[in-house]
Design an enzyme around this catalytic site. Structure first.
Site, short mmCIF file in Angstrom:
data_model
loop_
_atom_site.label_atom_id
_atom_site.label_comp_id
_atom_site.label_asym_id
_atom_site.label_seq_id
_atom_site.Cartn_x
_atom_site.Cartn_y
_atom_site.Cartn_z
N HIS A 144 -8.31 -1.69 -0.17
CA HIS A 144 -7.17 -2.59 -0.43
C HIS A 144 -7.81 -3.94 -0.69
O HIS A 144 -8.66 -4.37 0.11
CB HIS A 144 -6.27 -2.77 0.79
CG HIS A 144 -5.79 -1.51 1.42
ND1 HIS A 144 -4.46 -1.19 1.49
CD2 HIS A 144 -6.44 -0.49 2.02
CE1 HIS A 144 -4.32 -0.04 2.12
NE2 HIS A 144 -5.50 0.42 2.46
N ARG A 170 7.37 -10.99 4.94
CA ARG A 170 6.88 -10.81 6.30
C ARG A 170 7.56 -11.83 7.19
O ARG A 170 7.69 -12.99 6.82
CB ARG A 170 5.36 -11.04 6.38
CG ARG A 170 4.59 -10.03 5.59
CD ARG A 170 3.10 -10.22 5.74
NE ARG A 170 2.38 -9.32 4.86
CZ ARG A 170 1.07 -9.30 4.72
NH1 ARG A 170 0.32 -10.14 5.42
NH2 ARG A 170 0.50 -8.44 3.91
N HIS A 230 -5.33 -1.34 -5.21
CA HIS A 230 -5.88 -0.27 -4.39
C HIS A 230 -6.85 0.51 -5.24
O HIS A 230 -6.52 0.89 -6.36
CB HIS A 230 -4.76 0.61 -3.85
CG HIS A 230 -3.86 -0.15 -2.91
ND1 HIS A 230 -2.67 -0.70 -3.31
CD2 HIS A 230 -4.04 -0.49 -1.61
CE1 HIS A 230 -2.14 -1.35 -2.29
NE2 HIS A 230 -2.94 -1.25 -1.25
N ASP A 256 -2.48 -7.78 -5.40
CA ASP A 256 -3.00 -6.62 -4.68
C ASP A 256 -3.66 -5.63 -5.63
O ASP A 256 -3.38 -5.63 -6.84
CB ASP A 256 -1.82 -5.93 -3.98
CG ASP A 256 -2.22 -5.34 -2.65
OD1 ASP A 256 -3.42 -5.16 -2.42
OD2 ASP A 256 -1.32 -5.06 -1.85
N CYS A 271 0.79 -1.24 0.00
CA CYS A 271 0.00 0.00 0.00
C CYS A 271 0.82 1.30 0.00
O CYS A 271 0.54 2.18 -0.82
CB CYS A 271 -1.06 0.01 1.10
SG CYS A 271 -0.78 -1.05 2.50
N LYS A 273 -12.41 -5.56 7.27
CA LYS A 273 -12.24 -6.31 6.02
C LYS A 273 -13.25 -7.42 5.85
O LYS A 273 -13.77 -7.96 6.82
CB LYS A 273 -10.83 -6.86 5.94
CG LYS A 273 -10.42 -7.73 7.13
CD LYS A 273 -8.99 -8.25 6.97
CE LYS A 273 -8.68 -9.24 8.07
NZ LYS A 273 -7.45 -9.98 7.85
N GLN A 279 1.35 -10.90 -3.49
CA GLN A 279 -0.06 -10.59 -3.35
C GLN A 279 -0.60 -10.10 -4.68
O GLN A 279 0.05 -9.31 -5.36
CB GLN A 279 -0.25 -9.49 -2.32
CG GLN A 279 -0.05 -9.94 -0.90
CD GLN A 279 -0.37 -8.85 0.08
OE1 GLN A 279 0.17 -7.76 -0.01
NE2 GLN A 279 -1.24 -9.13 1.03
#
Length: 638
Positions: A509, A362, A384, A382, A333, A463, A380
């Site tokens: 997200h 991570r 946005h 991902d 992000c 979420k 990911q």
RNA sequence: GCUGAUGUGGCUCAAUUGGCAGAGCAGCUGAUUUGUAAUCAGCAGGUUAACGGUUCAAGUCCGUUCAUCAGCUCCA
């Protein structure tokens, strides 16, 4: 008289005070025998529960969720009783039924070994033979407390103290053993015909790592011996689908001591990954997403601004460049925020959907790592979505639809959860409430069943999660939709509205696959390694009968490669049966055996993974079939 | 990180009470030219996860570390 409405809608009249079991007996003695519990006006109850008013009643057998639950809950009491007989000093904590069996958390000095588990299992069988019936009794709070205090059961004491003021406190007794429990339970231990203690683990009291670790014993029981055998067989079958095993056998990926949690992808695994990513890009382009890529490492200042420094530092890796501290990104992000901020935005640009296949690192706890499902480096899928507040609901719904469409392609069923504000979070309660309401509203509009998961949101927002199952029925979070009002504040994002003024956008997200790695793992287990044609690393293998057929085999393979099919030839100097066996074990969807007949006649002998030899097919028909199967991402071969 | 278990050629597994590390598959070489789930023979492959200790002798016993597995906690 009272009216009792049964599951099939029939209404029967009885004297008030009739029990669940008596109703079952009245319907049929056979039904009474297999009835384990009841669902009375929506509440789970014992079969000896008297009914005093007009009610709806559902009789629960082992096949019903509620029946299983009662049966297994009694299993956990049986386990506790056996443990107390063998180790009277053991203290009991909690012992619930779970999706597959039950467990009991026990505090005892003796370390439970497999030998001790066997001993407990035998004691359980012995207790069953003693033929106790199970009785429910209710007690006042003070009597209940006095009872467990006298017994020295400190965990039970705490449980009672934490019960709400108006809670009915009940105990279930079987022989010399009685346990605090809300129930329901089955009424007779004798219906337990098969017992198996499955495994052993440590578990913190109240799930809090600051508390003492108790010994958790997992077990399962069945009303029929054959059900246990079947269950154990099912577990064996599931083991064969394990993505770690198949990943090795099919040469898709590997993990090494040199990099725990950092998976290596092999050529065949990469083919599947790339197909997944291609599919992902197509789906997203179609739906108005743009693709970006942000750096792997960014200055720590950025992570301080985004809140990750304060809320996510334990999970992050750090390094230094020119005496400045840098972090390896654990999320995409902040990088995405910088891209948004590179220029001004008009309300006309929104919603702005920016996707990124972002590789994140991570620091997951060593003990949490699990094949491809939980790793320390993953990609990911991902994105946005920057939008005006009044676009939120529509955008959330679009993401829900996208997830549903994508999962359908693979034939997945999934579970949806709504996670709310965690303790360690940023932003005002008001923002959280607005955001949570927006997500809930979208779920309700779509008519989606969801489970509430309080306190499990991301630190910046609530979420919606999509959970998929692995071969053992464990669920893994894949897709997620997180609504965020905080990053726009922290990064001072804005857009110019139709009024010419600056406004704050909101952000979604979201991921659909979640992590490519985890999704891949689920995919392997879901298909048991038998990938649909569009994903199969090798789609067609041509097997020449003898050396003289090599050229012909090559020409067939080449024609298939021409149209984009992943075809290869097995020229090894081995018997036909051997090479077919090998292709079968590699789970290659289509095999073509070519010899004299094919070289002369033109038609090809086709063998399919699941159905074996399927006879002749012309090369043109085969091409058409392959193109169709691949294009439609078909889940079948014929 | 915590609890418990496990760690032997690329893979799957053997190795009595501590007593010469072994097999099948895969690999390589040769023979064989094969019609729908394993052709035969030979060869090679190991500091038994790593380090330390006990012992005349350690794959085996003890300790530490690492990794893996089942959970807990955490999470995509």
């Amino acid at each position: 008289m009272i009216d009792i409405t049964l599951k099939d809608g029939t209404v029967k009249s009885y004297e008030p005070g009739i029990t669940v079991l008596e109703v079952a007996k009245d319907i049929s003695p056979g039904l009474a025998k297999v009835t384990l519990a009841g669902e009375l006006n929506g509440n789970l109850v014992d079969i000896c529960q008297p009914i005093s008013e007009d009610s709806t009643l559902n009789l629960l057998k082992f096949e019903d969720e509620g029946g299983k639950h009662a049966f297994w809950h009694t299993g956990s009491h049986l386990l506790a009783q056996a443990v107390k007989r063998l180790y009277p000093q053991a203290l009991l904590a909690i012992g619930p039924a779970i999706d597959r069996g039950f467990y009991y958390d026990i505090d005892m000095d003796v370390i439970v070994t497999p030998e001790i588990m066997e001993k407990i299992e035998k004691e359980m069988a012995k207790i069953v033979k003693e033929g106790f019936v199970i009785e429910r009794s209710e007690m006042s709070r003070s009597d209940a407390l006095a009872k467990v205090t006298k017994e020295g059961e400190i965990y039970k004491e705490e449980l009672i103290e934490n019960l709400p003021e108006d809670a009915i406190i009940s105990f279930y007794t079987q022989g010399e053993f009685s346990d605090l429990c809300a129930g329901p339970h089955i009424s007779d231990l004798k219906s337990i015909k098969a017992i198996k203690l499955m495994s052993l683990a440590g578990a913190y009291w109240h799930g809090d790592e600051k508390n003492k670790m108790l010994q958790r014993i997992y077990g399962i029981t069945f009303p029929k011996k054959s059900q246990l055998t079947d269950y154990l067989e099912l577990l064996e079958e599931a083991k064969k689908r394990d993505h770690r095993k198949l990943g090795k056998e099919l040469d898709l990926f590997s993990l090494h001591e040199e990099g725990p949690g950092f998976p290596f992808f092999h050529p065949k695994g990469m083919i599947i990954r790339n197909e997944l990513e291609n599919f992902w890009r197509e789906e997203h382009q179609r739906r108005g997403y743009e693709e970006i890529r942000t750096p792997m490492m960014l200055n720590s200042e950025l992570w301080k601004r985004s809140g990750h420094w304060d809320h996510y530092k334990e999970n992050m890796y750090f390094t230094e460049i020119d005496d400045c501290e840098y972090a390896i990104k654990p999320m995409n992000c902040p990088g995405g925020m910088l891209i948004y901020k590179r220029k001004g935005h008009s309300y006309r640009d929104l919603p702005l959907r920016m996707g990124e296949l972002g590789s994140v690192h991570r620091h997951e706890l060593h003990g949490a790592l699990h094949g491809l499902m939980r790793v320390r480096n993953f990609t990911q899928d991902d994105a946005h979505i920057f939008m005006t507040p009044d676009q939120i609901k529509e955008e959330v719904i679009k993401v829900i639809d996208l997830a549903d469409d994508v999962y359908k392609i693979f034939g997945f069923t999934y579970r949806v959860e709504l996670s709310t504000k965690p303790e360690n979070s940023i932003g005002s309660d008001e923002d959280w409430e607005t955001a949570t309401d927006a997500l809930r509203d979208a779920l309700v509009t779509k008519g989606i069943d969801y489970r509430l998961n309080p306190g499990d949101g991301a630190f910046y927002g609530p979420k919606i999660d999509f959970h998929l199952e692995d071969s053992l029925g464990r669920t893994w979070q894949c897709g997620t939709i997180q609504l965020d009002f905080q990053m726009p504040e922290l990064f001072d994002l804005n857009y110019i509205g139709s009024d010419g003024e600056k406004h704050r956008p909101a952000i979604i997200h979201r991921t659909i696959l979640g992590s490519i790695e985890r999704f891949f793992g689920i995919l392997i287990e879901h298909f048991g390694g038998k990938f649909p044609v569009w994903l199969a690393p090798i789609q067609v293998i041509v097997i020449p009968v003898a050396d003289v057929h090599h050229d012909f085999a090559q020409s067939v393979a080449n024609e298939l490669k021409e149209i984009g099919v992943r075809a290869s030839c097995d020229y090894r100097d081995e018997k036909l049966g051997y090479r077919i066996r090998d292709a079968q074990m590699q789970k290659i969807p289509y095999m073509l055996v070519v010899g004299d007949k094919e070289a002369e006649g033109g038609d090809l002998a086709l063998r399919m993974r699941d159905t074996g030899d399927t006879g002749l097919i012309s090369l043109d028909d085969l091409k058409e079939k392959l193109i169709e199967k691949i294009k439609t991402k078909s889940l079948t071969l014929d």
